[in-house]
Design a protein around this motif. Structure first.
Motif, PDB file in Angstrom:
ATOM      1  N   LYS A  50     -52.295 -34.402   7.600  1.00 51.80           N
ATOM      2  CA  LYS A  50     -52.015 -33.406   6.544  1.00 51.80           C
ATOM      3  C   LYS A  50     -53.278 -32.824   5.933  1.00 51.80           C
ATOM      4  CE  LYS A  50     -49.418 -36.361   4.231  1.00 51.80           C
ATOM      5  NZ  LYS A  50     -49.314 -37.432   5.263  1.00 51.80           N
ATOM      6  N   ARG A  59     -56.923 -35.072   1.773  1.00 54.80           N
ATOM      7  CA  ARG A  59     -58.172 -35.310   1.047  1.00 54.80           C
ATOM      8  C   ARG A  59     -59.089 -34.091   1.077  1.00 54.80           C
ATOM      9  NH1 ARG A  59     -55.245 -38.641   3.208  1.00 54.80           N
ATOM     10  NH2 ARG A  59     -54.671 -40.594   2.222  1.00 54.80           N
ATOM     11  N   HIS A 114     -61.323 -41.136   6.032  1.00 49.38           N
ATOM     12  CA  HIS A 114     -59.872 -41.431   6.034  1.00 49.38           C
ATOM     13  C   HIS A 114     -59.401 -41.757   7.454  1.00 49.38           C
ATOM     14  CE1 HIS A 114     -55.598 -41.037   5.480  1.00 49.38           C
ATOM     15  NE2 HIS A 114     -55.542 -39.937   6.208  1.00 49.38           N
ATOM     16  N   SER A 144     -60.352 -45.131   8.561  1.00 43.27           N
ATOM     17  CA  SER A 144     -59.554 -46.196   7.940  1.00 43.27           C
ATOM     18  C   SER A 144     -58.198 -46.333   8.648  1.00 43.27           C
ATOM     19  CB  SER A 144     -59.378 -45.947   6.438  1.00 43.27           C
ATOM     20  OG  SER A 144     -58.348 -45.011   6.175  1.00 43.27           O
ATOM     21  N   ASP A 157     -56.959 -49.569  10.478  1.00 46.30           N
ATOM     22  CA  ASP A 157     -55.726 -50.145   9.919  1.00 46.30           C
ATOM     23  C   ASP A 157     -54.674 -50.374  11.005  1.00 46.30           C
ATOM     24  OD1 ASP A 157     -54.076 -50.846   7.494  1.00 46.30           O
ATOM     25  OD2 ASP A 157     -52.833 -49.255   8.316  1.00 46.30           O
ATOM     26  N   ARG A 217     -49.615 -40.406  13.304  1.00 41.38           N
ATOM     27  CA  ARG A 217     -49.658 -38.958  13.392  1.00 41.38           C
ATOM     28  C   ARG A 217     -48.871 -38.476  14.626  1.00 41.38           C
ATOM     29  NH1 ARG A 217     -56.034 -37.995  11.528  1.00 41.38           N
ATOM     30  NH2 ARG A 217     -55.621 -37.925   9.308  1.00 41.38           N
ATOM     31  N   GLN A 232     -58.022 -52.987   1.057  1.00 42.57           N
ATOM     32  CA  GLN A 232     -57.444 -53.398   2.344  1.00 42.57           C
ATOM     33  C   GLN A 232     -57.469 -54.931   2.460  1.00 42.57           C
ATOM     34  OE1 GLN A 232     -55.812 -51.756   4.478  1.00 42.57           O
ATOM     35  NE2 GLN A 232     -56.120 -52.456   6.562  1.00 42.57           N
ATOM     36  N   ASP A 241     -45.259 -42.857  -0.642  1.00 41.78           N
ATOM     37  CA  ASP A 241     -45.424 -43.428   0.696  1.00 41.78           C
ATOM     38  C   ASP A 241     -44.487 -44.628   0.895  1.00 41.78           C
ATOM     39  OD1 ASP A 241     -47.454 -42.669   2.864  1.00 41.78           O
ATOM     40  OD2 ASP A 241     -47.405 -44.858   2.969  1.00 41.78           O
TER      41      ASP A 241
HETATM   42  C1  GRG Z   1     -59.267 -50.411   7.483  1.00 41.88           C
HETATM   43  C2  GRG Z   1     -60.998 -50.451   5.650  1.00 41.88           C
HETATM   44  C3  GRG Z   1     -59.660 -50.089   6.118  1.00 41.88           C
HETATM   45  C4  GRG Z   1     -58.850 -49.492   5.254  1.00 41.88           C
HETATM   46  C5  GRG Z   1     -57.531 -49.000   5.578  1.00 41.88           C
HETATM   47  C6  GRG Z   1     -56.005 -46.264   3.952  1.00 41.88           C
HETATM   48  C7  GRG Z   1     -55.843 -47.603   4.550  1.00 41.88           C
HETATM   49  C8  GRG Z   1     -56.901 -48.570   4.289  1.00 41.88           C
HETATM   50  C9  GRG Z   1     -54.808 -47.942   5.293  1.00 41.88           C
HETATM   51  C10 GRG Z   1     -53.709 -47.021   5.586  1.00 41.88           C
HETATM   52  C11 GRG Z   1     -52.451 -47.757   5.536  1.00 41.88           C
HETATM   53  C12 GRG Z   1     -51.422 -46.892   5.063  1.00 41.88           C
HETATM   54  C13 GRG Z   1     -50.484 -46.341   6.077  1.00 41.88           C
HETATM   55  C14 GRG Z   1     -51.346 -46.639   3.772  1.00 41.88           C
HETATM   56  C15 GRG Z   1     -50.338 -45.758   3.203  1.00 41.88           C
HETATM   57  C16 GRG Z   1     -50.934 -44.542   2.605  1.00 41.88           C
HETATM   58  C17 GRG Z   1     -51.741 -43.774   3.584  1.00 41.88           C
HETATM   59  C18 GRG Z   1     -53.203 -43.853   3.467  1.00 41.88           C
HETATM   60  C19 GRG Z   1     -51.131 -43.036   4.477  1.00 41.88           C
HETATM   61  C20 GRG Z   1     -51.865 -42.192   5.432  1.00 41.88           C
HETATM   62  O1  GRG Z   1     -52.435 -41.099   4.786  1.00 41.88           O
HETATM   63  P1  GRG Z   1     -51.838 -39.640   4.968  1.00 41.88           P
HETATM   64  O2  GRG Z   1     -50.359 -39.671   4.698  1.00 41.88           O
HETATM   65  O3  GRG Z   1     -52.055 -39.484   6.531  1.00 41.88           O
HETATM   66  O4  GRG Z   1     -52.635 -38.690   4.182  1.00 41.88           O
HETATM   67  P2  GRG Z   1     -52.414 -38.204   7.412  1.00 41.88           P
HETATM   68  O5  GRG Z   1     -52.130 -38.661   8.818  1.00 41.88           O
HETATM   69  O6  GRG Z   1     -51.538 -37.055   6.986  1.00 41.88           O
HETATM   70  O7  GRG Z   1     -53.858 -37.924   7.184  1.00 41.88           O
END
Ligand code: GRG
Length: 318
Positions: free
Chosen positions: A48, A51, A92, A95, A99, A111, A175, A245
């Motif tokens: 999306k 950020r 992002h 991460s 993750d 995605r 995390q 989320d």
């Molecule tokens: C591995 C150091 C490390 C950190 C990971 C952000 C994160 C920390 C993990 C993501 C896990 C997750 C699915 C969290 C829910 C919120 C989130 C960050 C969703 C994904 O972000 P969006 O919705 O994704 O902005 P897109 O794909 O649209 O960029």
């Protein structure tokens, strides 16, 4: 703003960011072909761009507040903030790649496509994440390439803010708490109550969302009170993002989300719906968005897209 809509702003911002990412991501022969392929696979997978959009919207709002009718000033603010917008998307994406690894959230869909480790193997996925983070800081240090000492000072401040947001006090720390809460940290389980859940999310996803608005403002020349208002706005936005989320994980489907739905419940993860129920979770998210509005009004940042982004966040389906 006559004739402009949020949809148009988002489309233009995403296009600019995608072109800039294409130009700024390292490519062969400077980097090995496989590394370049793995970086690009994850970055250009249709996220999306929340950020980067936030970075550009914050810069835009600061420019509008300083000179409402000065189109040129807005363009300069966008240009100044574009590298920061791209760098935050790289962090992002790193991460998400990490993750999704089997040793973390162990997911195979992201995605709407197979995750990086499914396509390239764990080792290359780890290296792609590492490479994305380092490339982000290289970009922040290098661009905008100018000898102007004011820009150099702003770049330094954004590097500090983003390093803090991405690092042990921010996303990495969050995390780690999440892994502990999921029982995945060896011999160190952790039970999160509502305050603990909020604090974990404030680090894990909130810190980078806050850094996005803050750094957009800094690159557009915002003074400290304005930077602080952007920070408060984004803190509420980040919490709302996370609550939504969690709700989508219950109500959404994998096709719309582009990732596996129902993972939180399956993994017995602490979530807002689990702690508060769906209806109260929705009310909590709406309260955050109301506080976003109040902060923008107090700071004189109503003009631009920050408010519309908050409303959009509340209604998002993916
Ligand atoms: C591995 C150091 C490390 C950190 C990971 C952000 C994160 C920390 C993990 C993501 C896990 C997750 C699915 C969290 C829910 C919120 C989130 C960050 C969703 C994904 O972000 P969006 O919705 O994704 O902005 P897109 O794909 O649209 O960029």
């Amino acid at each position: 703003m006559a004739g402009e809509t949020l949809g148009l702003f988002l489309e233009r911002a995403r296009t600019r960011v995608d072109h800039a990412l294409e130009a700024w991501l390292p490519r062969p022969p400077r980097v090995p072909p496989l590394v370049s392929e793995a970086l690009r696979y994850s970055v250009f997978a249709g996220g999306k761009r929340l950020r980067p959009v936030l970075v550009l919207a914050a810069a835009d709002a600061v420019a509008r507040r300083a000179a409402p009718d000065d189109e040129r000033r807005r363009v300069e603010a966008h240009d100044a903030a574009l590298p920061t917008a791209c760098a935050l998307e790289l962090i992002h994406t790193y991460s998400l790649v990490h993750d999704d690894l089997p040793v973390m959230d162990n997911d195979t869909l992201r995605r709407g496509r197979p995750t990086a480790h499914v396509v390239f193997g764990d080792g290359i996925a780890i290296l792609a994440g590492d490479g994305l983070q380092a490339a982000a800081f290289e970009l922040l240090a290098r661009e905008p390439a100018t000898a102007d000492p004011r820009v150099a000072e702003r770049k330094l401040r954004t590097i500090l803010a983003i390093a803090q947001a991405a690092g042990p006090a921010g996303m990495v720390g969050g995390q780690a708490l999440d892994l502990q809460a999921a029982g995945q940290a060896k011999d160190r389980p952790l039970t999160l109550d509502a305050d603990g859940l909020r604090a974990m999310h404030a680090r894990k996803t909130g810190a980078i969302i806050r850094a996005s608005a803050v750094c957009g403002g800094i690159m557009a020349g915002a003074d400290e009170p304005l930077v602080s208002a952007l920070d408060r706005y984004a803190a509420e936005l980040g919490l709302a993002f996370q609550i939504v989320d969690d709700i989508l994980d219950v109500e959404g489907d994998a096709t719309t989300l582009g990732k596996t739905a129902g993972k939180d419940a399956a993994g017995a993860k602490p979530t807002y719906p689990a702690l508060f129920g769906l209806e109260q979770s929705k009310a909590l998210a709406a309260e955050c968005i109301n506080r976003c509005r109040a902060t923008l009004d107090e700071a004189g940042l109503q003009d631009g897209w920050l408010w519309a982004i908050a409303e959009w966040m509340l209604g998002r389906r993916s």
